[in-house]
Write a protein that holds these residues in place. Structure first.
Motif, PDB file in Angstrom:
ATOM      1  N   ILE A  90      -3.194   9.309  -1.823  1.00 60.39           N
ATOM      2  CA  ILE A  90      -4.113   8.487  -1.028  1.00 60.39           C
ATOM      3  C   ILE A  90      -3.929   8.781   0.457  1.00 60.39           C
ATOM      4  N   ARG A  91      -2.676   8.854   0.899  1.00 62.49           N
ATOM      5  CA  ARG A  91      -2.403   9.141   2.300  1.00 62.49           C
ATOM      6  C   ARG A  91      -2.888  10.533   2.667  1.00 62.49           C
ATOM      7  N   SER A  92      -2.621  11.509   1.842  1.00 59.59           N
ATOM      8  CA  SER A  92      -3.040  12.886   2.131  1.00 59.59           C
ATOM      9  C   SER A  92      -4.563  12.996   2.199  1.00 59.59           C
ATOM     10  N   PHE A  93      -5.262  12.305   1.292  1.00 54.89           N
ATOM     11  CA  PHE A  93      -6.721  12.353   1.282  1.00 54.89           C
ATOM     12  C   PHE A  93      -7.291  11.733   2.562  1.00 54.89           C
ATOM     13  N   THR A  94      -6.715  10.597   2.984  1.00 57.29           N
ATOM     14  CA  THR A  94      -7.216   9.915   4.182  1.00 57.29           C
ATOM     15  C   THR A  94      -6.954  10.750   5.427  1.00 57.29           C
ATOM     16  N   GLU A  95      -5.757  11.308   5.538  1.00 60.27           N
ATOM     17  CA  GLU A  95      -5.448  12.129   6.706  1.00 60.27           C
ATOM     18  C   GLU A  95      -6.325  13.375   6.768  1.00 60.27           C
ATOM     19  N   ALA A  96      -6.646  13.932   5.602  1.00 53.89           N
ATOM     20  CA  ALA A  96      -7.456  15.153   5.583  1.00 53.89           C
ATOM     21  C   ALA A  96      -8.903  14.883   5.970  1.00 53.89           C
ATOM     22  N   HIS A  97      -9.441  13.708   5.600  1.00 49.17           N
ATOM     23  CA  HIS A  97     -10.859  13.443   5.836  1.00 49.17           C
ATOM     24  C   HIS A  97     -11.131  12.570   7.060  1.00 49.17           C
ATOM     25  N   VAL A  98     -10.115  11.823   7.513  1.00 52.25           N
ATOM     26  CA  VAL A  98     -10.299  10.957   8.683  1.00 52.25           C
ATOM     27  C   VAL A  98      -9.532  11.491   9.890  1.00 52.25           C
ATOM     28  N   GLY A  99      -8.357  12.040   9.655  1.00 53.43           N
ATOM     29  CA  GLY A  99      -7.538  12.542  10.751  1.00 53.43           C
ATOM     30  C   GLY A  99      -6.356  11.640  11.030  1.00 53.43           C
ATOM     31  N   ILE A 100      -5.558  12.043  12.000  1.00 53.49           N
ATOM     32  CA  ILE A 100      -4.360  11.306  12.398  1.00 53.49           C
ATOM     33  C   ILE A 100      -4.538  10.801  13.822  1.00 53.49           C
ATOM     34  N   TRP A 101      -4.190   9.522  14.040  1.00 55.71           N
ATOM     35  CA  TRP A 101      -4.272   8.921  15.370  1.00 55.71           C
ATOM     36  C   TRP A 101      -2.885   8.905  16.004  1.00 55.71           C
ATOM     37  N   ASP A 161      -5.667   2.588   6.867  1.00 57.77           N
ATOM     38  CA  ASP A 161      -5.166   2.331   5.516  1.00 57.77           C
ATOM     39  C   ASP A 161      -6.213   1.515   4.747  1.00 57.77           C
ATOM     40  N   PHE A 162      -7.148   2.204   4.117  1.00 56.35           N
ATOM     41  CA  PHE A 162      -8.199   1.522   3.365  1.00 56.35           C
ATOM     42  C   PHE A 162      -7.648   0.826   2.118  1.00 56.35           C
ATOM     43  N   LEU A 163      -6.584   1.379   1.543  1.00 55.89           N
ATOM     44  CA  LEU A 163      -5.976   0.747   0.384  1.00 55.89           C
ATOM     45  C   LEU A 163      -5.392  -0.605   0.758  1.00 55.89           C
ATOM     46  N   ALA A 164      -4.708  -0.690   1.914  1.00 58.71           N
ATOM     47  CA  ALA A 164      -4.137  -1.963   2.357  1.00 58.71           C
ATOM     48  C   ALA A 164      -5.231  -2.993   2.618  1.00 58.71           C
ATOM     49  N   ALA A 165      -6.322  -2.572   3.257  1.00 55.51           N
ATOM     50  CA  ALA A 165      -7.428  -3.500   3.506  1.00 55.51           C
ATOM     51  C   ALA A 165      -8.026  -4.004   2.197  1.00 55.51           C
ATOM     52  N   GLY A 166      -8.177  -3.124   1.226  1.00 54.37           N
ATOM     53  CA  GLY A 166      -8.709  -3.542  -0.070  1.00 54.37           C
ATOM     54  C   GLY A 166      -7.780  -4.499  -0.788  1.00 54.37           C
ATOM     55  N   LEU A 167      -6.468  -4.235  -0.727  1.00 54.76           N
ATOM     56  CA  LEU A 167      -5.501  -5.146  -1.350  1.00 54.76           C
ATOM     57  C   LEU A 167      -5.531  -6.523  -0.697  1.00 54.76           C
ATOM     58  N   MET A 168      -5.704  -6.557   0.634  1.00 53.57           N
ATOM     59  CA  MET A 168      -5.776  -7.843   1.336  1.00 53.57           C
ATOM     60  C   MET A 168      -7.002  -8.640   0.894  1.00 53.57           C
ATOM     61  N   LEU A 169      -8.136  -7.990   0.790  1.00 49.39           N
ATOM     62  CA  LEU A 169      -9.342  -8.678   0.333  1.00 49.39           C
ATOM     63  C   LEU A 169      -9.186  -9.159  -1.108  1.00 49.39           C
ATOM     64  N   LEU A 170      -8.532  -8.355  -1.940  1.00 43.26           N
ATOM     65  CA  LEU A 170      -8.302  -8.751  -3.324  1.00 43.26           C
ATOM     66  C   LEU A 170      -7.381  -9.971  -3.398  1.00 43.26           C
ATOM     67  N   ALA A 171      -6.313  -9.960  -2.586  1.00 46.52           N
ATOM     68  CA  ALA A 171      -5.375 -11.090  -2.584  1.00 46.52           C
ATOM     69  C   ALA A 171      -6.054 -12.360  -2.064  1.00 46.52           C
ATOM     70  N   SER A 192       0.826  -1.207   0.000  1.00 45.65           N
ATOM     71  CA  SER A 192       0.000   0.000   0.000  1.00 45.65           C
ATOM     72  C   SER A 192       0.859   1.255   0.000  1.00 45.65           C
ATOM     73  N   GLY A 193       1.920   1.226   0.825  1.00 42.57           N
ATOM     74  CA  GLY A 193       2.806   2.384   0.874  1.00 42.57           C
ATOM     75  C   GLY A 193       3.519   2.632  -0.442  1.00 42.57           C
ATOM     76  N   TYR A 194       3.998   1.553  -1.083  1.00 39.59           N
ATOM     77  CA  TYR A 194       4.700   1.721  -2.350  1.00 39.59           C
ATOM     78  C   TYR A 194       3.744   2.145  -3.468  1.00 39.59           C
ATOM     79  N   LEU A 195       2.496   1.627  -3.437  1.00 42.44           N
ATOM     80  CA  LEU A 195       1.514   2.095  -4.420  1.00 42.44           C
ATOM     81  C   LEU A 195       1.194   3.565  -4.223  1.00 42.44           C
ATOM     82  N   ASP A 196       1.140   3.974  -2.961  1.00 38.80           N
ATOM     83  CA  ASP A 196       0.841   5.378  -2.670  1.00 38.80           C
ATOM     84  C   ASP A 196       1.934   6.287  -3.199  1.00 38.80           C
ATOM     85  N   THR A 197       3.188   5.821  -3.170  1.00 35.32           N
ATOM     86  CA  THR A 197       4.279   6.653  -3.701  1.00 35.32           C
ATOM     87  C   THR A 197       4.153   6.828  -5.215  1.00 35.32           C
ATOM     88  N   VAL A 198       3.624   5.793  -5.896  1.00 33.99           N
ATOM     89  CA  VAL A 198       3.430   5.908  -7.344  1.00 33.99           C
ATOM     90  C   VAL A 198       2.450   7.037  -7.661  1.00 33.99           C
TER      91      VAL A 198
END
Length: 578
Positions: free
Chosen positions: A149-160, A170-180, A138-144
């Motif tokens: 993706i990270r900026s959008f999530t932090e802006a709309h969900v916040g930082i813990w 990390d919704f992208l990571a969860a989606g990739l896991m379900l896809l795999a 997920s992190g490497y895809l986000d760099t592409v």
């Protein structure tokens, strides 16, 4: 005796349940496969299993937060520890006729409760490996996509700011896991040409990183102005080595395919040694390149290699590295998806885990674990996952050298291929029984000869492990944690060292089983004892939070074992009267 209290006999019987072993002859090997794999084939299997998460994630994590440029030393120490563990793993794989893993080896040599804890720990390790892999992808895809993706999530969900949790979901990571998991459910196995393609891509990308990295290297990044070579000192280097240990665990691929090797006695240890050396050299070169490209303190640990090329203005090179990382980690992720159900099935088939996993088909387990790991990938922090992976790998591979010592001093079961008149059987019958004192030493150590075979070995092994823990604790924490005066600290250090050496000598004074048909670890008990000592030393360098979470997981496992496993175990069913 007070009413309601258990008797001494019942307590002794209950303790015996904890150490009952699975008979080796209970699960004989299936029809032997054709022996067609060479040493080169086994080496490629090992290399393919070792390169992945460690290369693209651990190099940056360890360099940024633990060792600095000395991360290359951390990889070297981890390689030595993994090589010792791998040799023990190879002998167990040859002695115990299972195509399994550390759980089965422990069950046949140490005992049931320890086998369950090892299997429980391996299960957690696989869950965390898959979660860490998909988080890294997920992190490497986000760099592409320029971190949008990270900026959008932090802006709309916040930082813990919660320990062990990610800074944002990390919704992208969860989606990739379900896809795999969906892919693994639909496909029974990944074809060999896909694995070869991913391996070729990985090798090309690694060579690209090393060559371009040395061209762009700046030796000033190791200077005192940037913090020096080892800014975190010796303890940081060792903490990095403990974290890096996991990266070399692909050697279990070699042992798993040892039955298909043309000459397993020679090919398996050589493939292990070559693959560990090659991968260690690769990790050291990539770590050197990474810390010479940019200052270690400026790295982003989640995608360090891509970030390093980005900082130097080579965005096209960063894109190539990201593509190679995603291909490599995807292939490892799919292999773990096919491997994970076999762990639960093996434990459930022995009655130690819930029977639903023994009745459920392997493919049907994939979606269950996929949903669980998607939830973990959504919330858990990658750095915490990496540390947990390390202790999850070190713990079972510390039990393996112990199993080697136990098996070496036990009488091996008679082989069905040997008759009573065979020369080898006659030679074994005339030789001293394993576990007995060597005949040449009986005049000098007669008090040990009075013990029944194996009794002195069991006591010496217990003392060896206890003294190794004490010695490592004293070396790691010193007088700062013990609050002892210098003379007491020195005395404790000398006593623990002397006890360790003495127990080692007692073990060496007893007869071992010698077999010419399989590979055996050289210099037993010294080699497994050094493996135990080094693994415990590395584990003590991990953070207290890692130990806390491991303790919680083990307590949950003990509750499962004592609440279910010990009563439904096949060995327990066998003990019951008809």
């Amino acid at each position: 005796m007070a009413r309601g209290l258990p008797s001494t006999a019942s307590l002794a019987h209950f303790c015996q349940k904890l150490y009952r072993r699975k008979p080796v002859e209970e699960s004989p090997r299936e029809t032997l496969p054709q022996r067609h794999l060479t040493t080169l084939d086994l080496t490629l299997l090992g290399v393919g299993g070792m390169v992945g998460l460690g290369l693209y994630v651990l190099t940056g994590t360890v360099a940024k937060g633990m060792a600095g440029p000395a991360v290359l030393v951390s990889f070297g120490v981890a390689a030595v520890a993994s090589l010792l563990a791998a040799l023990c793993y190879a002998e167990l794989g040859a002695q115990v006729p299972y195509t399994g893993f550390a759980y089965l080896f422990t069950y046949t040599s140490v005992g049931e409760m320890w086998a369950f804890l090892v299997g429980w720990n391996v299960l957690l390790q696989c869950l965390f490996v898959c979660t860490a892999l998909v988080r890294a992808c997920s992190g490497y895809l986000d760099t592409v996509f320029g971190h949008r993706i990270r900026s959008f999530t932090e802006a709309h969900v916040g930082i813990w700011q919660v320990p062990f949790l990610a800074q944002y979901p990390d919704f992208l990571a969860a989606g990739l896991m379900l896809l795999a998991s969906a892919f693994s459910f639909c496909v029974t196995r990944v074809s060999s040409w896909v694995n070869r393609t991913f391996l070729v891509i990985s090798v090309v990308v690694i060579l690209f990183i090393i060559v371009l990295g040395f061209v762009l290297a700046r030796p000033h990044n190791w200077s005192i102005e940037e913090g020096g070579f080892a800014p975190f000192g010796f303890s940081g280097v060792m903490a990095g080595a403990a974290t890096c240990f996991y990266t070399f665990l692909g050697f279990d691929n070699i042992v798993a395919y040892s039955a298909e090797a043309q000459n397993p006695k020679r090919a398996v240890p050589m493939a292990i040694a070559i693959s560990v050396t090659l991968v260690a050299g690769t990790y050291i070169l990539v770590s050197t390149v990474l810390t010479l490209l940019v200052p270690w303190h400026s790295l982003d640990p989640d995608w360090a290699l891509v970030d390093a090329f980005h900082q130097r203005g080579y965005s096209w090179a960063a894109f190539i590295v990201a593509a190679g990382a995603i291909c490599d980690m995807t292939s490892v992720l799919l292999r773990y998806f096919f491997y994970l159900p076999h762990i639960t099935y093996a434990m459930a088939a022995d009655g130690l885990f819930f029977q639903v996993f023994a009745r459920m088909h392997h493919r049907m387990q994939v979606p269950v674990f996929g949903v669980l790991m998607a939830f973990m990938a959504l919330l858990l922090d990658l750095d915490a996952l990496v540390q947990f992976l390390s202790i999850g790998a070190l713990l079972p591979y510390t039990c393996l050298p112990t199993s080697i010592i136990i098996l070496r001093f036990q009488k091996s079961p008679p082989s069905s291929s040997q008759g009573p008149d065979s020369p080898e059987g006659t030679e074994e019958a005339s030789a001293p029984e394993p576990g007995q004192l060597r005949p040449a030493l009986r005049p000098y150590l007669g008090f040990l000869g009075e013990c029944r075979p194996g009794a002195a070995v069991a006591w010496a092994l217990s003392v060896l492990v206890a003294s190794a823990v004490t010695l490592d604790y004293v070396l790691v924490f010193g007088d700062s944690a013990l609050h002892l005066p210098p003379w007491a600290y020195t005395l404790l250090l000398l006593l623990s060292s002397a006890t360790f050496l003495l127990s080692l000598l007692v073990l060496g004074a007893h007869q071992q089983q010698r077999r010419q048909d399989i590979f055996q670890v050289p210099m037993v008990p010294l080699t497994p004892a050094l493996s135990i000592l080094l693994n415990i030393f590395l584990m003590l360098h991990l953070s207290y939070l890692t130990w806390l979470y491991l303790s919680i997981w083990l307590l949950i496992g003990l509750a499962v074992y004592f609440g279910y496993g010990i009563w439904h175990s096949k060995e327990n069913q066998r003990e019951r009267p008809a």
